[in-house]
Design a protein around this motif. Structure first.
Motif, PDB file in Angstrom:
ATOM      1  N   GLU A   9       6.710   6.295   2.377  1.00 54.94           N
ATOM      2  CA  GLU A   9       7.570   6.128   3.544  1.00 54.94           C
ATOM      3  C   GLU A   9       7.952   4.655   3.737  1.00 54.94           C
ATOM      4  OE1 GLU A   9       7.524   8.339   7.769  1.00 54.94           O
ATOM      5  OE2 GLU A   9       5.734   7.150   7.377  1.00 54.94           O
ATOM      6  N   TYR A  10       7.016   3.749   3.447  1.00 50.27           N
ATOM      7  CA  TYR A  10       7.257   2.326   3.667  1.00 50.27           C
ATOM      8  C   TYR A  10       7.664   1.561   2.411  1.00 50.27           C
ATOM      9  CZ  TYR A  10       5.220   3.081   8.245  1.00 50.27           C
ATOM     10  OH  TYR A  10       4.976   3.534   9.504  1.00 50.27           O
ATOM     11  N   GLU A  11       7.248   2.016   1.219  1.00 50.82           N
ATOM     12  CA  GLU A  11       7.432   1.228   0.003  1.00 50.82           C
ATOM     13  C   GLU A  11       8.275   1.899  -1.081  1.00 50.82           C
ATOM     14  OE1 GLU A  11       6.213  -1.876  -0.274  1.00 50.82           O
ATOM     15  OE2 GLU A  11       5.195  -1.775   1.661  1.00 50.82           O
ATOM     16  N   ALA A  12       8.813   3.074  -0.852  1.00 53.85           N
ATOM     17  CA  ALA A  12       9.505   3.825  -1.905  1.00 53.85           C
ATOM     18  C   ALA A  12      10.717   3.078  -2.423  1.00 53.85           C
ATOM     19  CB  ALA A  12       9.916   5.194  -1.377  1.00 53.85           C
ATOM     20  N   PRO A  13      11.145   3.289  -3.636  1.00 54.29           N
ATOM     21  CA  PRO A  13      10.526   4.132  -4.661  1.00 54.29           C
ATOM     22  C   PRO A  13       9.418   3.393  -5.415  1.00 54.29           C
ATOM     23  CG  PRO A  13      12.586   3.251  -5.483  1.00 54.29           C
ATOM     24  CD  PRO A  13      12.430   2.750  -4.065  1.00 54.29           C
ATOM     25  N   LEU A  14       8.397   4.129  -5.796  1.00 53.82           N
ATOM     26  CA  LEU A  14       7.257   3.570  -6.519  1.00 53.82           C
ATOM     27  C   LEU A  14       6.859   4.481  -7.667  1.00 53.82           C
ATOM     28  CD1 LEU A  14       4.860   2.444  -3.630  1.00 53.82           C
ATOM     29  CD2 LEU A  14       6.053   0.948  -5.208  1.00 53.82           C
ATOM     30  N   THR A  15       6.266   3.893  -8.691  1.00 53.08           N
ATOM     31  CA  THR A  15       5.671   4.684  -9.765  1.00 53.08           C
ATOM     32  C   THR A  15       4.292   5.134  -9.314  1.00 53.08           C
ATOM     33  OG1 THR A  15       4.652   2.757 -10.776  1.00 53.08           O
ATOM     34  CG2 THR A  15       6.866   3.347 -11.551  1.00 53.08           C
ATOM     35  N   GLN A  16       3.691   6.021 -10.076  1.00 56.37           N
ATOM     36  CA  GLN A  16       2.337   6.477  -9.764  1.00 56.37           C
ATOM     37  C   GLN A  16       1.376   5.285  -9.740  1.00 56.37           C
ATOM     38  OE1 GLN A  16       0.954   9.856 -12.051  1.00 56.37           O
ATOM     39  NE2 GLN A  16      -1.124   9.091 -11.999  1.00 56.37           N
ATOM     40  N   GLU A  17       1.553   4.375 -10.680  1.00 58.38           N
ATOM     41  CA  GLU A  17       0.726   3.170 -10.748  1.00 58.38           C
ATOM     42  C   GLU A  17       0.906   2.307  -9.498  1.00 58.38           C
ATOM     43  OE1 GLU A  17       1.385  -0.292 -13.704  1.00 58.38           O
ATOM     44  OE2 GLU A  17       0.352   1.280 -14.805  1.00 58.38           O
ATOM     45  N   GLY A  18       2.141   2.169  -9.046  1.00 61.21           N
ATOM     46  CA  GLY A  18       2.434   1.392  -7.850  1.00 61.21           C
ATOM     47  C   GLY A  18       1.834   2.016  -6.599  1.00 61.21           C
ATOM     48  N   ILE A  19       1.884   3.331  -6.520  1.00 59.49           N
ATOM     49  CA  ILE A  19       1.290   4.042  -5.374  1.00 59.49           C
ATOM     50  C   ILE A  19      -0.218   3.834  -5.364  1.00 59.49           C
ATOM     51  CG2 ILE A  19       0.878   6.299  -4.323  1.00 59.49           C
ATOM     52  CD1 ILE A  19       3.626   7.133  -5.594  1.00 59.49           C
ATOM     53  N   ALA A  20      -0.836   3.922  -6.530  1.00 58.56           N
ATOM     54  CA  ALA A  20      -2.285   3.722  -6.632  1.00 58.56           C
ATOM     55  C   ALA A  20      -2.664   2.308  -6.192  1.00 58.56           C
ATOM     56  CB  ALA A  20      -2.753   3.993  -8.053  1.00 58.56           C
ATOM     57  N   ALA A  21      -1.864   1.320  -6.573  1.00 56.45           N
ATOM     58  CA  ALA A  21      -2.149  -0.062  -6.195  1.00 56.45           C
ATOM     59  C   ALA A  21      -1.991  -0.271  -4.689  1.00 56.45           C
ATOM     60  CB  ALA A  21      -1.225  -1.007  -6.962  1.00 56.45           C
TER      61      ALA A  21
END
Length: 61
Positions: A9-21
């Motif tokens: 909601e706040y940082e999209a778009p992200l990769t799976q790696e980015g979401i994990a970080a």
């Protein structure tokens, strides 16, 4: 899955790696949450232009 949704909601778009970080969750947990969110059509994924092996996730419109 709620935390992953909030990160997107706040940082999209992200990769799976980015979401994990961003969420500090392990990649396995993120992968499970992304699957659940996609099943409910809350998020969408597209191929990442920088690295075709990855997908970028964003909230569904």
């Amino acid at each position: 899955a709620k935390l992953v949704y909030k990160v997107l909601e706040y940082e999209a778009p992200l990769t799976q790696e980015g979401i994990a970080a961003e969420s500090r969750l392990c990649s396995r947990t993120v992968r499970y949450a992304l699957g659940k969110l996609e099943e409910q059509d809350l998020i969408t994924s597209r191929a990442c232009l920088e690295d075709a092996r990855q997908s970028k996730y964003r909230l569904a419109a």
